[in-house]
Design a protein around this motif. Structure first.
Motif, PDB file in Angstrom:
ATOM      1  N   PHE A 125       2.254  -5.281 -15.433  1.00 54.74           N
ATOM      2  CA  PHE A 125       1.424  -4.186 -14.910  1.00 54.74           C
ATOM      3  C   PHE A 125       0.895  -4.547 -13.520  1.00 54.74           C
ATOM      4  O   PHE A 125       0.764  -5.723 -13.173  1.00 54.74           O
ATOM      5  N   MET A 126       0.569  -3.513 -12.778  1.00 50.77           N
ATOM      6  CA  MET A 126      -0.116  -3.681 -11.503  1.00 50.77           C
ATOM      7  C   MET A 126      -0.884  -2.396 -11.190  1.00 50.77           C
ATOM      8  O   MET A 126      -0.604  -1.340 -11.761  1.00 50.77           O
ATOM      9  N   VAL A 127      -1.870  -2.533 -10.294  1.00 49.56           N
ATOM     10  CA  VAL A 127      -2.646  -1.384  -9.833  1.00 49.56           C
ATOM     11  C   VAL A 127      -2.311  -1.166  -8.366  1.00 49.56           C
ATOM     12  O   VAL A 127      -2.414  -2.088  -7.543  1.00 49.56           O
ATOM     13  N   VAL A 128      -1.898   0.055  -8.027  1.00 46.98           N
ATOM     14  CA  VAL A 128      -1.429   0.374  -6.683  1.00 46.98           C
ATOM     15  C   VAL A 128      -2.476   1.226  -5.968  1.00 46.98           C
ATOM     16  O   VAL A 128      -2.883   2.277  -6.493  1.00 46.98           O
ATOM     17  N   PRO A 129      -2.934   0.815  -4.789  1.00 45.21           N
ATOM     18  CA  PRO A 129      -3.821   1.677  -3.996  1.00 45.21           C
ATOM     19  C   PRO A 129      -3.007   2.741  -3.243  1.00 45.21           C
ATOM     20  O   PRO A 129      -2.039   2.418  -2.541  1.00 45.21           O
ATOM     21  N   VAL A 130      -3.388   3.979  -3.419  1.00 42.00           N
ATOM     22  CA  VAL A 130      -2.698   5.100  -2.766  1.00 42.00           C
ATOM     23  C   VAL A 130      -3.675   5.775  -1.807  1.00 42.00           C
ATOM     24  O   VAL A 130      -4.789   6.124  -2.195  1.00 42.00           O
TER      25      VAL A 130
ATOM     26  N   GLN B  19       7.459   8.599  -4.972  1.00 46.86           N
ATOM     27  CA  GLN B  19       6.489   9.183  -4.056  1.00 46.86           C
ATOM     28  C   GLN B  19       5.332   9.765  -4.871  1.00 46.86           C
ATOM     29  O   GLN B  19       5.542  10.515  -5.827  1.00 46.86           O
ATOM     30  N   PHE B  20       4.121   9.397  -4.486  1.00 46.71           N
ATOM     31  CA  PHE B  20       2.924   9.810  -5.218  1.00 46.71           C
ATOM     32  C   PHE B  20       2.500  11.216  -4.797  1.00 46.71           C
ATOM     33  O   PHE B  20       1.479  11.409  -4.127  1.00 46.71           O
ATOM     34  N   ASN B  21       3.276  12.223  -5.204  1.00 45.44           N
ATOM     35  CA  ASN B  21       2.958  13.600  -4.826  1.00 45.44           C
ATOM     36  C   ASN B  21       1.758  14.140  -5.587  1.00 45.44           C
ATOM     37  O   ASN B  21       1.015  14.981  -5.077  1.00 45.44           O
ATOM     38  N   ALA B  22       1.567  13.676  -6.820  1.00 43.30           N
ATOM     39  CA  ALA B  22       0.502  14.226  -7.649  1.00 43.30           C
ATOM     40  C   ALA B  22      -0.854  13.579  -7.404  1.00 43.30           C
ATOM     41  O   ALA B  22      -1.849  13.982  -8.011  1.00 43.30           O
ATOM     42  N   VAL B  23      -0.908  12.593  -6.520  1.00 39.72           N
ATOM     43  CA  VAL B  23      -2.159  11.902  -6.228  1.00 39.72           C
ATOM     44  C   VAL B  23      -2.802  12.536  -4.996  1.00 39.72           C
ATOM     45  O   VAL B  23      -2.134  12.774  -3.987  1.00 39.72           O
ATOM     46  N   ASN B  24      -4.101  12.795  -5.071  1.00 38.09           N
ATOM     47  CA  ASN B  24      -4.825  13.411  -3.962  1.00 38.09           C
ATOM     48  C   ASN B  24      -6.030  12.555  -3.585  1.00 38.09           C
ATOM     49  O   ASN B  24      -7.183  12.875  -3.945  1.00 38.09           O
ATOM     50  N   PRO B  25      -5.801  11.488  -2.863  1.00 36.49           N
ATOM     51  CA  PRO B  25      -6.931  10.640  -2.465  1.00 36.49           C
ATOM     52  C   PRO B  25      -7.764  11.293  -1.369  1.00 36.49           C
ATOM     53  O   PRO B  25      -7.274  12.122  -0.591  1.00 36.49           O
ATOM     54  N   GLN B  26      -9.037  10.925  -1.334  1.00 34.22           N
ATOM     55  CA  GLN B  26      -9.912  11.421  -0.291  1.00 34.22           C
ATOM     56  C   GLN B  26      -9.571  10.727   1.027  1.00 34.22           C
ATOM     57  O   GLN B  26      -9.164   9.566   1.041  1.00 34.22           O
ATOM     58  N   PRO B  27      -9.724  11.425   2.152  1.00 36.67           N
ATOM     59  CA  PRO B  27      -9.452  10.797   3.456  1.00 36.67           C
ATOM     60  C   PRO B  27     -10.318   9.561   3.660  1.00 36.67           C
ATOM     61  O   PRO B  27     -11.531   9.587   3.441  1.00 36.67           O
TER      62      PRO B  27
ATOM     63  N   LEU C 215       0.860  -1.187   0.000  1.00 36.69           N
ATOM     64  CA  LEU C 215       0.000   0.000   0.000  1.00 36.69           C
ATOM     65  C   LEU C 215       0.889   1.226   0.000  1.00 36.69           C
ATOM     66  O   LEU C 215       1.905   1.271   0.686  1.00 36.69           O
ATOM     67  N   ALA C 216       0.527   2.206  -0.799  1.00 35.79           N
ATOM     68  CA  ALA C 216       1.311   3.438  -0.886  1.00 35.79           C
ATOM     69  C   ALA C 216       0.530   4.592  -0.286  1.00 35.79           C
ATOM     70  O   ALA C 216      -0.705   4.597  -0.270  1.00 35.79           O
ATOM     71  N   ASP C 217       1.264   5.583   0.203  1.00 38.88           N
ATOM     72  CA  ASP C 217       0.633   6.794   0.735  1.00 38.88           C
ATOM     73  C   ASP C 217       1.314   8.004   0.128  1.00 38.88           C
ATOM     74  O   ASP C 217       2.355   7.907  -0.519  1.00 38.88           O
ATOM     75  N   THR C 218       0.710   9.153   0.333  1.00 37.65           N
ATOM     76  CA  THR C 218       1.209  10.376  -0.287  1.00 37.65           C
ATOM     77  C   THR C 218       2.325  11.046   0.509  1.00 37.65           C
ATOM     78  O   THR C 218       2.914  12.017   0.029  1.00 37.65           O
ATOM     79  N   GLU C 219       2.620  10.543   1.682  1.00 37.91           N
ATOM     80  CA  GLU C 219       3.595  11.204   2.550  1.00 37.91           C
ATOM     81  C   GLU C 219       4.983  10.575   2.485  1.00 37.91           C
ATOM     82  O   GLU C 219       5.969  11.250   2.754  1.00 37.91           O
TER      83      GLU C 219
ATOM     84  N   PHE D 173      -6.608   4.445  -6.932  1.00 37.82           N
ATOM     85  CA  PHE D 173      -5.836   3.395  -7.585  1.00 37.82           C
ATOM     86  C   PHE D 173      -5.092   3.963  -8.789  1.00 37.82           C
ATOM     87  O   PHE D 173      -5.661   4.640  -9.640  1.00 37.82           O
ATOM     88  N   VAL D 174      -3.788   3.622  -8.858  1.00 43.76           N
ATOM     89  CA  VAL D 174      -2.888   4.158  -9.878  1.00 43.76           C
ATOM     90  C   VAL D 174      -2.256   2.990 -10.627  1.00 43.76           C
ATOM     91  O   VAL D 174      -1.859   1.990 -10.018  1.00 43.76           O
TER      92      VAL D 174
END
Length: 424
Positions: A335-340, A303-311, A247-251, A316-317
């Motif tokens: 390929f894969m789909v990553v949840p951010v 780092q997924f800086n350009a992704v802005n997921p809702q709290p 799992l990835a996060d924006t921080e 998915f990217v």
């Protein structure tokens, strides 16, 4: 006494006469061989006369054996087969041809800019063209196909050739067990016609691995196997692409692992490994691969800086990894789909629900201090983005939905944890 004068031609004549002397001596001294009767030679001549016929027969036998050896070797390369008496075929009567074509991932291997599947299609079409008029054809892709039905046999050559041309490579391994079962069912559709089963493939070892015993061949006519394997296999492929933490996060930066394998007689130099996020290149590395090295792991950080997921919700990217193309390009990309997520979800389970906690009455859950430590109260100037997203529930409220994307679960202050087991 006076000597007559001698002219130059006299000396020349004398010289010629003297020159003939060695020839005369040679002719006078030449000896003629005399024939001497020798009793032992008569016995040898008789022995040779007796063995002449045996030697002649031996030479003929050796000639026949050598000719037969060359003939049998050519026959073996042609892979002939004999049909049973109930399936005799004289070349003019119609028959039911069952073409089993391997369309697994390895059939995308290229030789001289031509795929192995393309060669199989050409050979299959040639076989169909030579069938007698009135023949029926069943086409069976080993790995299945959305474009070709393996049901009833085709009643015309044109329909069968069209179906063969629509077979495409499928990203999976072949199963000879399944292919033979399909061929057996196809043979049962026309029991009164003579049968021919032709299997076209690259003879991968994994293809034949699922044949447990010879009972699979029962009920099938003789099978002609057309080997389309290349002289030497050489391939580099991406065996795995994964996100290290799932799992990835924006921080924080996410770590991607690209696992590469290489098989062949020689090493492969300067292989470009590229990582893409939403079709944009975010990393690239060059590696050298040895045949006996085994799996090679290449890591990338992004780092997924350009992704802005809702709290509380993941976005998915799409992420892909690719290699420099080789003879089997279909497995050079993965390929894969990553949840951010905006923050890492951490579940805290204790004896109170959030609405039941009351500091004035000292009704505080055992996980309170750890919750405040991981997610302290932030000022408004820090933009409400936190590294940890707190989920505080009682043991009775714990379920699969709460734990779906949790990175950590902390349980404290529970006397009987098995109470929540029925909900999970």
């Amino acid at each position: 006494m006076l000597w007559p004068s001698l002219s130059a031609w006299h000396f020349a004549l004398a010289g010629v006469l003297c020159a003939t002397i060695p020839f005369v001596i040679h002719l006078l001294n030449r000896r003629r061989y005399r024939v001497v009767e020798w009793a032992a030679m008569d016995f040898l001549r008789q022995a040779l006369e007796r063995n002449r016929r045996i030697l002649h027969l031996r030479d003929l036998l050796l000639l026949l054996l050598r000719t037969a050896a060359v003939l049998l070797f050519g026959m073996a390369l042609a892979r002939p087969y004999l049909a049973g008496s109930s399936e005799t075929f004289d070349g003019s009567q119609p028959l039911h041809a069952v073409l089993v074509i391997d369309n697994s991932l390895s059939m995308g291997y290229q030789l001289n800019n031509e795929r192995l599947l393309d060669r199989a299609v050409v050979r299959a079409k040639e076989f169909v063209e030579k069938l007698p008029r009135g023949s029926r054809v069943s086409v069976i892709p080993v790995c299945g196909s959305a474009m070709v039905s393996t049901g009833d046999p085709f009643d015309s050559k044109e329909s069968a050739i069209d179906a063969i041309g629509r077979i495409e490579v499928v990203d999976r391994s072949a199963s000879i067990q399944r292919a033979l079962n399909e061929a057996k069912r196809a043979c049962e559709t026309l029991p009164d016609m003579a049968k021919r089963v032709v299997l076209l493939g690259d003879q991968q070892r994994t293809t034949w691995r699922d044949l447990p015993n010879t009972s699979t061949w029962e009920g099938l006519p003789p099978i002609q196997v057309v080997d389309l394997s290349p002289p030497e296999w050489e391939n580099t492929w991406i065996a795995d692409l994964r996100l290290q933490d799932g799992l990835a996060d924006t921080e924080t930066a996410a770590t991607f692992i690209v696992e590469i394998e290489h098989r062949g007689r020689e090493a492969r130099k300067d292989v470009q490994v590229t990582l893409r996020v939403d079709d944009a290149i975010v990393g690239s590395k060059t590696v050298n691969l040895e045949p006996s090295e085994g799996a090679r792991q290449i890591s990338f950080e992004y780092q997924f800086n350009a992704v802005n997921p809702q709290p509380g919700r993941a976005e998915f990217v799409s992420v892909s990894a690719s290699l420099s193309p080789d003879r089997l390009p279909i497995d050079d990309e993965r390929f894969m789909v990553v949840p951010v997520v905006a923050a890492l979800p951490v579940v805290f389970v204790d004896q109170y629900a959030p609405q039941d906690e009351d500091p004035l009455r000292q009704r505080l859950g055992e996980t309170r201090h750890l919750r405040r430590l991981l997610a302290p109260v932030m000022s408004r100037s820090l933009a409400e983005r936190q590294l940890v997203s707190i989920r505080h529930v009682r043991i009775g409220d714990l379920n699969r939905e709460v734990l779906a994307d949790a990175r950590l679960v902390v349980i404290a202050g529970i006397d009987r944890p098995e109470i929540g087991r029925a909900h999970v």
